[in-house]
Design a protein around this motif. Structure first.
Motif, PDB file in Angstrom:
ATOM      1  N   ALA A   1       3.387  27.749  13.124  1.00 55.24           N
ATOM      2  CA  ALA A   1       2.532  27.171  12.612  1.00 55.24           C
ATOM      3  C   ALA A   1       2.655  26.350  11.369  1.00 55.24           C
ATOM      4  N   GLY A   2       3.678  26.796  10.582  1.00 56.53           N
ATOM      5  CA  GLY A   2       4.167  25.699   9.670  1.00 56.53           C
ATOM      6  C   GLY A   2       4.782  24.485  10.134  1.00 56.53           C
ATOM      7  N   VAL A   3       5.661  24.590  10.834  1.00 58.47           N
ATOM      8  CA  VAL A   3       6.098  23.323  11.697  1.00 58.47           C
ATOM      9  C   VAL A   3       4.878  22.510  12.125  1.00 58.47           C
ATOM     10  N   ASP A   4       4.019  23.147  12.771  1.00 56.39           N
ATOM     11  CA  ASP A   4       2.881  22.346  13.576  1.00 56.39           C
ATOM     12  C   ASP A   4       2.159  21.600  12.384  1.00 56.39           C
ATOM     13  N   GLN A   5       2.027  22.388  11.204  1.00 59.12           N
ATOM     14  CA  GLN A   5       1.113  21.762  10.132  1.00 59.12           C
ATOM     15  C   GLN A   5       1.846  20.796   9.718  1.00 59.12           C
ATOM     16  N   ALA A   6       3.037  20.705   9.256  1.00 64.04           N
ATOM     17  CA  ALA A   6       3.853  19.679   8.707  1.00 64.04           C
ATOM     18  C   ALA A   6       4.056  18.704   9.679  1.00 64.04           C
ATOM     19  N   LEU A   7       3.954  18.741  10.888  1.00 64.26           N
ATOM     20  CA  LEU A   7       4.099  17.542  11.990  1.00 64.26           C
ATOM     21  C   LEU A   7       2.477  16.899  11.902  1.00 64.26           C
ATOM     22  N   GLU A   8       1.587  17.578  11.746  1.00 63.55           N
ATOM     23  CA  GLU A   8       0.284  16.979  11.771  1.00 63.55           C
ATOM     24  C   GLU A   8      -0.048  16.408  10.293  1.00 63.55           C
ATOM     25  N   ASP A   9       0.714  16.916   9.417  1.00 59.35           N
ATOM     26  CA  ASP A   9       0.312  16.323   8.021  1.00 59.35           C
ATOM     27  C   ASP A   9       1.139  14.823   8.166  1.00 59.35           C
ATOM     28  N   GLU A  10       2.151  14.836   8.715  1.00 60.29           N
ATOM     29  CA  GLU A  10       2.954  13.779   8.834  1.00 60.29           C
ATOM     30  C   GLU A  10       2.289  12.663   9.552  1.00 60.29           C
ATOM     31  N   ALA A  11       1.630  12.902  10.760  1.00 56.96           N
ATOM     32  CA  ALA A  11       0.973  12.086  11.487  1.00 56.96           C
ATOM     33  C   ALA A  11      -0.209  11.429  10.936  1.00 56.96           C
ATOM     34  N   ALA A  12      -0.998  12.539   9.938  1.00 61.16           N
ATOM     35  CA  ALA A  12      -2.020  12.087   9.265  1.00 61.16           C
ATOM     36  C   ALA A  12      -1.586  10.941   8.209  1.00 61.16           C
ATOM     37  N   ALA A  13      -0.432  11.029   7.604  1.00 65.78           N
ATOM     38  CA  ALA A  13       0.133  10.092   6.490  1.00 65.78           C
ATOM     39  C   ALA A  13       0.375   8.770   7.350  1.00 65.78           C
ATOM     40  N   ILE A  14       0.962   8.818   8.409  1.00 61.04           N
ATOM     41  CA  ILE A  14       1.304   7.546   9.254  1.00 61.04           C
ATOM     42  C   ILE A  14      -0.197   6.926   9.562  1.00 61.04           C
ATOM     43  N   ASN A  15      -0.898   7.906   9.916  1.00 58.12           N
ATOM     44  CA  ASN A  15      -2.254   7.310  10.569  1.00 58.12           C
ATOM     45  C   ASN A  15      -2.977   6.601   9.328  1.00 58.12           C
ATOM     46  N   GLU A  16      -2.896   7.199   8.010  1.00 61.15           N
ATOM     47  CA  GLU A  16      -3.451   6.615   6.895  1.00 61.15           C
ATOM     48  C   GLU A  16      -2.720   5.161   6.643  1.00 61.15           C
ATOM     49  N   ARG A  17      -1.703   5.221   6.890  1.00 64.00           N
ATOM     50  CA  ARG A  17      -0.998   3.773   6.566  1.00 64.00           C
ATOM     51  C   ARG A  17      -1.381   2.840   7.586  1.00 64.00           C
ATOM     52  N   GLY A  18      -1.548   3.104   8.767  1.00 65.31           N
ATOM     53  CA  GLY A  18      -2.149   2.205   9.720  1.00 65.31           C
ATOM     54  C   GLY A  18      -3.684   1.842   9.682  1.00 65.31           C
ATOM     55  N   VAL A  19      -4.470   2.739   8.824  1.00 71.58           N
ATOM     56  CA  VAL A  19      -5.780   2.447   8.708  1.00 71.58           C
ATOM     57  C   VAL A  19      -5.782   1.149   7.569  1.00 71.58           C
ATOM     58  N   THR A  20      -4.886   1.702   6.664  1.00 70.50           N
ATOM     59  CA  THR A  20      -4.922   0.849   5.297  1.00 70.50           C
ATOM     60  C   THR A  20      -4.385  -0.764   5.966  1.00 70.50           C
ATOM     61  N   LEU A  21      -3.515  -0.755   6.616  1.00 68.82           N
ATOM     62  CA  LEU A  21      -2.959  -1.824   7.261  1.00 68.82           C
ATOM     63  C   LEU A  21      -4.076  -2.684   7.948  1.00 68.82           C
ATOM     64  N   ALA A  22      -4.856  -1.909   8.872  1.00 72.83           N
ATOM     65  CA  ALA A  22      -5.945  -2.685   9.903  1.00 72.83           C
ATOM     66  C   ALA A  22      -6.909  -3.126   8.812  1.00 72.83           C
ATOM     67  N   ALA A  23      -7.376  -2.485   7.559  1.00 66.17           N
ATOM     68  CA  ALA A  23      -8.433  -2.891   6.705  1.00 66.17           C
ATOM     69  C   ALA A  23      -7.671  -4.284   5.757  1.00 66.17           C
ATOM     70  N   GLU A  24      -6.258  -4.179   5.407  1.00 67.74           N
ATOM     71  CA  GLU A  24      -5.912  -5.391   4.982  1.00 67.74           C
ATOM     72  C   GLU A  24      -5.821  -6.426   6.015  1.00 67.74           C
ATOM     73  N   CYS A  25      -5.733  -6.416   7.309  1.00 63.90           N
ATOM     74  CA  CYS A  25      -5.926  -7.533   8.258  1.00 63.90           C
ATOM     75  C   CYS A  25      -7.115  -7.677   8.677  1.00 63.90           C
ATOM     76  N   GLY A  26      -8.175  -7.243   7.915  1.00 66.71           N
ATOM     77  CA  GLY A  26      -9.479  -7.560   8.113  1.00 66.71           C
ATOM     78  C   GLY A  26     -10.399  -6.841   9.093  1.00 66.71           C
ATOM     79  N   LEU A  27      -9.830  -5.625   9.449  1.00 63.12           N
ATOM     80  CA  LEU A  27     -10.662  -4.893  10.724  1.00 63.12           C
ATOM     81  C   LEU A  27     -11.210  -3.792   9.854  1.00 63.12           C
ATOM     82  N   SER A  28     -12.471  -3.446  10.233  1.00 57.34           N
ATOM     83  CA  SER A  28     -13.188  -2.405   9.726  1.00 57.34           C
ATOM     84  C   SER A  28     -12.609  -1.143  10.609  1.00 57.34           C
ATOM     85  N   ALA A  29     -11.943  -0.395   9.994  1.00 55.87           N
ATOM     86  CA  ALA A  29     -11.077   0.455  10.845  1.00 55.87           C
ATOM     87  C   ALA A  29     -11.285   2.027  10.002  1.00 55.87           C
TER      88      ALA A  29
END
Length: 185
Positions: free
Chosen positions: A85-113
């Motif tokens: 459960a701890g490993v899974d939570q850490a992996l999900e948290d890492e994926a969420a951080a990666i996803n947030e970087r993608g959303v930020t980049l998409a917004a910088e590129c003019g997309l409503s994301a």
């Protein structure tokens, strides 16, 4: 095909071709790699949809290939469910951080994301195709890793499988693009 599970509340928010408002929605597969960054930049430059959903696929630790091969081989080690459960939570948290970087980049590129995670139940490409269906998107955007030769033979391409199995248009940005497009505000 992978059933995949889209984060709660995301599937109902899709406004793809099935929506009655006529808004166009992109789904951008994002894994945090430079190739995924390039795909977002190209989407921002060339595609003018009303909204974009940045989707990051993540895999629980118990489903990693090394664990699965050990379990499938009959050598079943003692599995501490609290550790899992701890490993899974850490992996999900890492994926969420990666996803947030993608959303930020998409917004910088003019997309409503906005972002969402999809859990991989069997294959990454299957989870992405299932997410595109669940979110009812008009176009799926993905990059490629650009593997060739022996590497391409040993590893299947997620982008290639998405293209082959997705029943929606797919926009693929190759890894070998000469230069990144300029971002227009």
């Amino acid at each position: 095909m992978d059933a995949g599970s889209v984060s709660s509340g995301s599937a109902a928010a899709g406004s793809g071709s099935g929506g009655d408002n006529g808004a166009q929605t992109l789904m951008i597969a994002y894994d945090g790699s430079p190739n995924a960054d390039r795909a977002i930049r190209y989407a921002g430059q060339f595609l003018r949809a009303q909204s974009a959903v940045v989707v990051t696929a993540w895999q629980p630790g118990g489903m990693t290939p090394a664990r699965m091969s050990t379990l499938a081989g009959g050598m079943q080690p003692f599995i501490d469910t609290q550790l899992d459960a701890g490993v899974d939570q850490a992996l999900e948290d890492e994926a969420a951080a990666i996803n947030e970087r993608g959303v930020t980049l998409a917004a910088e590129c003019g997309l409503s994301a906005r972002g969402t995670l999809v859990e991989v139940e069997s294959t990454v490409w299957g989870a992405l195709v299932a997410a595109a269906e669940a979110l009812d998107v008009d176009l799926l955007v993905t990059g490629t890793r650009g593997a060739s030769g022996l590497k391409a033979l040993l590893r299947s391409s997620v982008a290639e499988r998405v293209l082959k199995h997705c029943h929606r248009p797919v926009f693929i940005v190759p890894a070998k693009c000469e230069k990144a497009p300029q971002v227009t505000p």
